[in-house]
Design a protein around this motif. Structure first.
Motif, mmCIF file in Angstrom:
data_model
loop_
_atom_site.group_PDB
_atom_site.id
_atom_site.type_symbol
_atom_site.label_atom_id
_atom_site.label_comp_id
_atom_site.label_asym_id
_atom_site.label_seq_id
_atom_site.Cartn_x
_atom_site.Cartn_y
_atom_site.Cartn_z
ATOM 1 N N PHE A 175 41.885 44.572 39.401
ATOM 2 C CA PHE A 175 42.880 44.741 38.348
ATOM 3 C C PHE A 175 44.220 44.975 39.020
ATOM 4 N N MET A 176 45.253 44.298 38.534
ATOM 5 C CA MET A 176 46.569 44.387 39.149
ATOM 6 C C MET A 176 47.615 44.659 38.075
ATOM 7 N N THR A 177 48.527 45.594 38.361
ATOM 8 C CA THR A 177 49.645 45.893 37.473
ATOM 9 C C THR A 177 50.930 45.715 38.262
ATOM 10 N N VAL A 178 51.856 44.945 37.711
ATOM 11 C CA VAL A 178 53.155 44.726 38.350
ATOM 12 C C VAL A 178 54.211 45.458 37.525
ATOM 13 N N ASP A 179 54.967 46.339 38.170
ATOM 14 C CA ASP A 179 56.038 47.082 37.515
ATOM 15 C C ASP A 179 57.363 46.603 38.096
ATOM 16 N N LEU A 180 58.015 45.692 37.393
ATOM 17 C CA LEU A 180 59.263 45.118 37.894
ATOM 18 C C LEU A 180 60.421 46.111 37.835
ATOM 19 N N THR A 181 60.339 47.092 36.943
ATOM 20 C CA THR A 181 61.387 48.101 36.848
ATOM 21 C C THR A 181 61.427 48.968 38.103
ATOM 22 N N GLY A 211 59.682 48.166 40.905
ATOM 23 C CA GLY A 211 59.452 47.330 42.076
ATOM 24 C C GLY A 211 58.162 47.646 42.799
ATOM 25 N N THR A 212 57.101 47.907 42.021
ATOM 26 C CA THR A 212 55.806 48.218 42.627
ATOM 27 C C THR A 212 54.714 47.314 42.068
ATOM 28 N N ILE A 213 53.644 47.222 42.837
ATOM 29 C CA ILE A 213 52.455 46.501 42.410
ATOM 30 C C ILE A 213 51.265 47.403 42.723
ATOM 31 N N GLU A 214 50.368 47.557 41.747
ATOM 32 C CA GLU A 214 49.219 48.450 41.913
ATOM 33 C C GLU A 214 47.933 47.644 41.766
ATOM 34 N N PHE A 215 47.033 47.837 42.705
ATOM 35 C CA PHE A 215 45.732 47.164 42.696
ATOM 36 C C PHE A 215 44.638 48.205 42.519
ATOM 37 N N LEU A 216 43.653 47.880 41.689
ATOM 38 C CA LEU A 216 42.458 48.695 41.526
ATOM 39 C C LEU A 216 41.283 47.778 41.836
ATOM 40 N N CYS A 217 40.484 48.176 42.829
ATOM 41 C CA CYS A 217 39.432 47.290 43.328
ATOM 42 C C CYS A 217 38.051 47.836 43.014
ATOM 43 N N ALA A 218 37.168 46.959 42.553
ATOM 44 C CA ALA A 218 35.768 47.294 42.303
ATOM 45 C C ALA A 218 34.900 46.293 43.063
ATOM 46 N N GLY A 219 34.890 46.430 44.385
ATOM 47 C CA GLY A 219 34.041 45.594 45.224
ATOM 48 C C GLY A 219 34.503 44.162 45.408
ATOM 49 N N HIS A 220 35.673 43.824 44.910
ATOM 50 C CA HIS A 220 36.195 42.459 44.986
ATOM 51 C C HIS A 220 36.840 42.205 46.346
ATOM 52 N N PRO A 221 36.838 40.958 46.827
ATOM 53 C CA PRO A 221 37.556 40.670 48.079
ATOM 54 C C PRO A 221 39.027 41.087 47.967
ATOM 55 N N ALA A 222 39.554 41.602 49.062
ATOM 56 C CA ALA A 222 40.923 42.126 49.074
ATOM 57 C C ALA A 222 41.951 41.014 48.890
#
Length: 69
Positions: A6-12, A14-25
């Motif tokens: 799961f990925m969230t992009v915050d353009l305000t 300038g960050t990107i957040e990743f949440l990983c559940a066993g998925h390839p990086a």
């Protein structure tokens, strides 16, 4: 057994957040073309009663590209 990313992009901010559940990086390509893997760990879905999902937050720089597969 299922993986997810799961990925969230915050353009305000300038960050990107990743949440990983066993998925390839995911990978990031810098302006100079250098490709790096974004290190993250997390349990796969449907296996553990109390899973631990890896969370990573990065600053977005102009011109960077992110690859998710």
């Amino acid at each position: 057994m299922v993986t997810a990313l799961f990925m969230t992009v915050d353009l305000t901010n300038g960050t990107i957040e990743f949440l990983c559940a066993g998925h390839p990086a995911p990978m990031k390509m810098d302006l100079d073309g250098k490709i790096t893997t974004i290190s993250m760990l997390g349990n796969v879905l449907g296996v553990f009663d109390q899973p631990d999902f890896g969370k990573t937050t990065l600053n977005i720089n102009p011109g960077e590209r992110y690859f998710i597969y």
